[in-house]
Design a protein around this motif. Structure first.
Motif, short mmCIF file in Angstrom:
data_model
loop_
_atom_site.label_atom_id
_atom_site.label_comp_id
_atom_site.label_asym_id
_atom_site.label_seq_id
_atom_site.Cartn_x
_atom_site.Cartn_y
_atom_site.Cartn_z
N GLU A 108 9.24 -8.75 -15.30
CA GLU A 108 9.14 -7.49 -14.93
C GLU A 108 10.44 -6.98 -14.15
OE1 GLU A 108 7.36 -7.32 -10.52
OE2 GLU A 108 6.44 -9.09 -11.49
N TYR A 109 10.71 -5.67 -14.35
CA TYR A 109 11.64 -5.16 -13.58
C TYR A 109 11.15 -4.11 -12.63
CZ TYR A 109 15.17 -6.75 -17.25
OH TYR A 109 15.88 -7.68 -18.02
N ARG A 110 10.97 -4.33 -11.54
CA ARG A 110 10.48 -3.46 -10.35
C ARG A 110 11.26 -2.97 -9.28
NH1 ARG A 110 6.65 -5.93 -6.54
NH2 ARG A 110 6.75 -7.61 -7.93
N PHE A 111 11.29 -1.69 -9.20
CA PHE A 111 12.07 -1.00 -8.11
C PHE A 111 11.35 -0.05 -7.09
CE2 PHE A 111 14.05 -1.27 -12.47
CZ PHE A 111 15.33 -1.75 -12.27
N GLU A 112 11.40 -0.78 -5.83
CA GLU A 112 10.88 -0.07 -4.67
C GLU A 112 11.92 0.13 -3.60
OE1 GLU A 112 7.83 -2.92 -3.34
OE2 GLU A 112 7.34 -3.58 -5.48
N PRO A 113 11.42 1.00 -2.61
CA PRO A 113 12.59 1.35 -1.52
C PRO A 113 12.97 0.07 -1.00
CG PRO A 113 10.60 2.76 -1.30
CD PRO A 113 10.20 1.72 -2.43
N THR A 116 14.40 -4.67 -5.09
CA THR A 116 14.22 -4.82 -6.54
C THR A 116 13.97 -6.16 -7.03
OG1 THR A 116 16.08 -3.05 -6.66
CG2 THR A 116 15.75 -4.37 -8.56
N ILE A 117 13.11 -6.36 -7.96
CA ILE A 117 12.65 -7.49 -8.56
C ILE A 117 13.02 -7.62 -9.97
CG2 ILE A 117 10.66 -8.94 -9.10
CD1 ILE A 117 9.54 -7.74 -6.26
N LYS A 118 13.60 -8.41 -10.45
CA LYS A 118 14.00 -8.72 -11.95
C LYS A 118 13.65 -10.31 -11.88
CE LYS A 118 17.50 -5.24 -12.30
NZ LYS A 118 18.87 -4.97 -12.83
N GLU A 119 12.62 -10.55 -12.80
CA GLU A 119 12.11 -11.81 -13.15
C GLU A 119 11.44 -12.03 -14.29
OE1 GLU A 119 9.79 -12.17 -9.47
OE2 GLU A 119 7.93 -12.41 -10.43
N ARG A 120 11.14 -13.24 -14.73
CA ARG A 120 10.34 -13.71 -15.85
C ARG A 120 9.90 -15.12 -15.93
NH1 ARG A 120 14.21 -14.56 -20.81
NH2 ARG A 120 15.05 -16.22 -19.85
N THR A 121 8.63 -15.26 -16.40
CA THR A 121 7.87 -16.57 -16.28
C THR A 121 7.65 -16.78 -17.83
OG1 THR A 121 6.74 -15.73 -14.42
CG2 THR A 121 5.90 -17.91 -15.60
N ARG A 122 8.09 -18.30 -17.98
CA ARG A 122 7.58 -18.81 -19.32
C ARG A 122 6.63 -20.16 -19.26
NH1 ARG A 122 13.60 -18.68 -22.32
NH2 ARG A 122 13.51 -16.43 -23.07
N ILE A 123 5.91 -20.10 -20.17
CA ILE A 123 4.88 -21.25 -20.35
C ILE A 123 5.47 -22.20 -21.52
CG2 ILE A 123 2.64 -22.07 -20.38
CD1 ILE A 123 3.22 -20.29 -17.96
N ASP A 124 5.48 -23.30 -21.03
CA ASP A 124 5.89 -24.49 -21.93
C ASP A 124 4.35 -25.20 -22.12
OD1 ASP A 124 6.52 -26.73 -23.38
OD2 ASP A 124 8.31 -27.08 -22.50
#
Length: 257
Positions: A108-113, A116-124
């Protein structure tokens, strides 16, 4: 309110109700036939989220076939009074791997007052580990995944559509969210004829989703799917500690391949 809250509303998982006492044991969903999924490449579903009668957010889900797997995306933006007092936007994506149905990546790229959140989750799955990368903070966290196939909060919506529901069917889905693995218990309560918003009266399947292991959310969710080959989610009613929410499908269209 945070954009993540509305995402959870749209993606079915956040507003879950307490379990009834001693419910019948749910079954794992039957294997998904990837040749006959009820959506098409490029399908776009637009939803309006309302809070106590006020427009709160709009979300657009899109599905794209990428070789052997599907990629699902959500574009989310605040509306109305929420936009006046707490404007937010977000882009969310998830990648679903084929046979068995399971999520391999969510981000997700999320923009709030002031946030800002930029993250990724991967599953092995070979290592039974999830890895969450928080790009802005430069941090990485791993967490265990016990199951051989799990959903994220995005693929879960499509997994519910992929199930050929009949009244009385109960299925357990395993979902990863917020650095942990959780359960969601879904039940088809009835087949009924109803009209919602601009949708005419038609046969619908009423699906309730309840919490299993790993989640402490309270509230209630009821989801209505069209009782046809497409199984479109046309409406959801939710009660949560912040009030009453409605999610309505307002548009169905195709996007460029």
């Amino acid at each position: 309110m945070r954009a993540a809250f509305f995402l959870r509303l749209l993606a079915v998982l956040a507003c879950l109700a307490p379990l009834r006492a001693d419910p019948p044991a749910p079954m794992p969903p039957a294997p998904v036939d990837f040749k006959t999924v009820p959506w098409t490449d490029g399908e776009a579903l637009t939803y309006l989220v309302s809070w106590n009668g006020f427009d709160a957010a709009q979300g657009i889900f899109t599905a794209h076939k990428k070789g052997a797997h599907w990629e699902f995306n959500l574009a989310l933006a605040s509306l109305g009074l929420v936009n006046d007092f707490y404007p937010f936007t977000g882009t969310f994506w998830c990648i679903q791997a084929p046979s068995p149905w399971r999520s391999t990546e969510y981000g997700e790229y999320r923009f709030e007052p002031k946030k800002t959140i930029k993250e990724r989750t991967r599953i092995d799955y070979a290592q039974h580990l999830g890895t969450r990368e928080r790009w802005i903070e430069g941090k990485t966290k791993t967490f265990p995944i016990a199951e051989d196939s799990v959903d994220d909060i995005g693929t879960m919506l499509y997994h519910l559509r992929a199930i050929a529901w009949k009244p009385g069917d109960r299925h357990v889905l395993h979902v990863y969210e917020s650095d942990s693995e959780k359960e969601a218990l879904a039940e088809c309560q009835a087949r009924e004829t109803r009209a919602f918003g601009s949708w005419p009266s038609q046969p619908l399947l009423r699906i309730q989703v309840l919490p299993g292991k790993g989640t402490h959310h309270r509230g209630g969710l009821m989801l209505w799917l069209t009782d046809d080959a497409r199984r479109l989610p046309v409406h959801a009613d939710l009660s949560f500690r912040y009030g009453t929410f409605s999610i309505d499908l307002t548009k169905v269209e195709s996007t460029p391949q």
